[in-house]
Scaffold this motif. Structure first.
Motif, PDB file in Angstrom:
ATOM      1  N   PRO A  12     -25.765  37.932  19.637  1.00 50.49           N
ATOM      2  CA  PRO A  12     -26.758  37.153  18.891  1.00 50.49           C
ATOM      3  C   PRO A  12     -28.224  37.520  19.184  1.00 50.49           C
ATOM      4  CG  PRO A  12     -25.744  35.798  20.602  1.00 50.49           C
ATOM      5  CD  PRO A  12     -25.057  37.134  20.652  1.00 50.49           C
ATOM      6  N   TYR A  13     -28.458  38.631  19.888  1.00 45.98           N
ATOM      7  CA  TYR A  13     -29.827  39.081  20.205  1.00 45.98           C
ATOM      8  C   TYR A  13     -29.743  40.554  20.575  1.00 45.98           C
ATOM      9  CZ  TYR A  13     -27.400  37.208  24.226  1.00 45.98           C
ATOM     10  OH  TYR A  13     -26.413  36.887  25.125  1.00 45.98           O
ATOM     11  N   SER A  79     -16.962  36.409  24.917  1.00 48.26           N
ATOM     12  CA  SER A  79     -17.377  35.861  23.618  1.00 48.26           C
ATOM     13  C   SER A  79     -18.171  34.570  23.812  1.00 48.26           C
ATOM     14  CB  SER A  79     -16.155  35.605  22.728  1.00 48.26           C
ATOM     15  OG  SER A  79     -15.497  36.825  22.456  1.00 48.26           O
ATOM     16  N   ILE A  80     -17.805  33.805  24.834  1.00 44.86           N
ATOM     17  CA  ILE A  80     -18.569  32.588  25.159  1.00 44.86           C
ATOM     18  C   ILE A  80     -19.879  32.962  25.849  1.00 44.86           C
ATOM     19  CG2 ILE A  80     -18.592  30.457  26.541  1.00 44.86           C
ATOM     20  CD1 ILE A  80     -15.467  30.470  26.242  1.00 44.86           C
ATOM     21  N   TRP A  82     -21.976  35.502  25.818  1.00 47.15           N
ATOM     22  CA  TRP A  82     -23.130  35.966  25.025  1.00 47.15           C
ATOM     23  C   TRP A  82     -23.828  34.786  24.348  1.00 47.15           C
ATOM     24  CZ3 TRP A  82     -22.931  40.014  27.551  1.00 47.15           C
ATOM     25  CH2 TRP A  82     -21.856  40.902  27.580  1.00 47.15           C
ATOM     26  N   THR A  83     -23.045  33.812  23.919  1.00 49.01           N
ATOM     27  CA  THR A  83     -23.655  32.716  23.145  1.00 49.01           C
ATOM     28  C   THR A  83     -24.367  31.691  24.014  1.00 49.01           C
ATOM     29  OG1 THR A  83     -21.717  31.253  23.187  1.00 49.01           O
ATOM     30  CG2 THR A  83     -21.818  32.894  21.410  1.00 49.01           C
ATOM     31  N   ILE A  84     -24.028  31.621  25.294  1.00 45.48           N
ATOM     32  CA  ILE A  84     -24.667  30.586  26.119  1.00 45.48           C
ATOM     33  C   ILE A  84     -25.894  31.133  26.868  1.00 45.48           C
ATOM     34  CG2 ILE A  84     -22.638  29.066  26.250  1.00 45.48           C
ATOM     35  CD1 ILE A  84     -23.577  31.009  29.340  1.00 45.48           C
ATOM     36  N   THR A  86     -29.805  33.026  26.210  1.00 40.94           N
ATOM     37  CA  THR A  86     -30.848  33.111  25.187  1.00 40.94           C
ATOM     38  C   THR A  86     -32.111  33.702  25.818  1.00 40.94           C
ATOM     39  OG1 THR A  86     -31.883  31.835  23.398  1.00 40.94           O
ATOM     40  CG2 THR A  86     -31.869  30.799  25.558  1.00 40.94           C
ATOM     41  N   ASN A 190     -28.614  28.860  27.236  1.00 36.33           N
ATOM     42  CA  ASN A 190     -28.843  28.253  25.922  1.00 36.33           C
ATOM     43  C   ASN A 190     -28.173  26.871  25.923  1.00 36.33           C
ATOM     44  OD1 ASN A 190     -28.835  27.480  23.230  1.00 36.33           O
ATOM     45  ND2 ASN A 190     -28.552  29.583  22.496  1.00 36.33           N
ATOM     46  N   GLN A 193     -26.395  25.477  22.841  1.00 39.47           N
ATOM     47  CA  GLN A 193     -25.035  25.986  22.605  1.00 39.47           C
ATOM     48  C   GLN A 193     -24.014  25.299  23.510  1.00 39.47           C
ATOM     49  OE1 GLN A 193     -23.463  27.998  20.525  1.00 39.47           O
ATOM     50  NE2 GLN A 193     -25.311  28.274  19.320  1.00 39.47           N
ATOM     51  N   ARG A 197     -20.849  23.106  22.289  1.00 40.67           N
ATOM     52  CA  ARG A 197     -19.469  23.318  22.723  1.00 40.67           C
ATOM     53  C   ARG A 197     -18.861  22.006  23.217  1.00 40.67           C
ATOM     54  NH1 ARG A 197     -17.845  28.277  23.048  1.00 40.67           N
ATOM     55  NH2 ARG A 197     -16.143  27.634  24.401  1.00 40.67           N
TER      56      ARG A 197
END
Ligand code: MN3
Length: 201
Positions: A12-13, A79-80, A82-84, A86, A190, A193, A197
């Motif tokens: 995501p970045y 997969s988790i 990367w999203t948490i 920022t 983040n 996020q 969750r």
């Protein structure tokens, strides 16, 4: 029947977005080599599993379970992860809302939670992860450590926030100073996020 194969999710970045906390070099290797390899090996193990199942070869199916656990866990965990995270410029220091209230209730304070998760992550022997998880049955937050790529779900917890403490996650930048890496990663969580969750469970 065509099997669905797992894919590397989009990051995501940009690779350099988490600097100076995590270097672009680490991010690029971690995502394009490590995570990608878990996905490739998971798909390969699942294909072999599918063939063994077709042949009723249960001993082969059992043999393949270790590879499915390791690579499937690696895919789920990253997969988790990367999203948490920022970029520093967008990160908040602490969560708010329901997540903040639950942290206060279950750990006493944000600082006590931070210390407990930090200790769990830094204390992993060898490779593994430190996690904040949600115990759905007891409606409580819990801290846990996982070895290797064991997914937190195997401990009966919903994964909310994980800290990857494999050397590949920090060594190029922090060398053997895992504690410094874990201390710094708190700057780029983040929390929105993590809260999402929690609220989706
Ligand atoms: Mn990793």
């Amino acid at each position: 029947m065509e099997q669905t194969s797992y894919q590397l999710p989009e990051l995501p970045y940009d690779f350099n977005a988490l600097e100076p906390v995590i270097s672009a070099e680490i991010m690029e290797l971690h995502y394009t080599k490590h995570h990608k390899t878990y996905v490739t090996n998971l798909n390969s193990a699942l294909e072999k599993y599918h063939q063994a199942e077709t042949k009723n070869d249960v001993s082969q199916m059992i043999t393949l379970q270790a590879a499915i656990k390791f690579n499937g866990g690696g895919h789920i965990n990253h997969s988790i992860f990367w999203t948490i995270l920022t970029p520093l410029s967008k990160a908040k220091e602490k969560p708010d809302g329901d997540l903040a209230k639950m942290i206060d209730r279950d750990f006493g304070s944000f600082d006590q939670f931070k210390e407990k998760l930090t200790n769990a992550a830094v204390g992993v022997q060898g490779s593994g992860w430190g996690w904040l998880g949600y115990n759905k049955g007891q409606k409580r937050l819990e801290i846990a450590a996982c070895a290797n790529q064991d997914p937190l779900s195997a401990q009966g917890l919903v994964p909310l926030l994980g800290i990857d403490v494999w050397e590949h996650a920090y060594y190029l930048q922090y060398k053997s100073a895992r504690a410094d890496y874990v201390k710094n990663i708190w700057k780029i969580f983040n929390w929105q996020q993590v809260e999402n969750r929690l609220s989706s469970n």
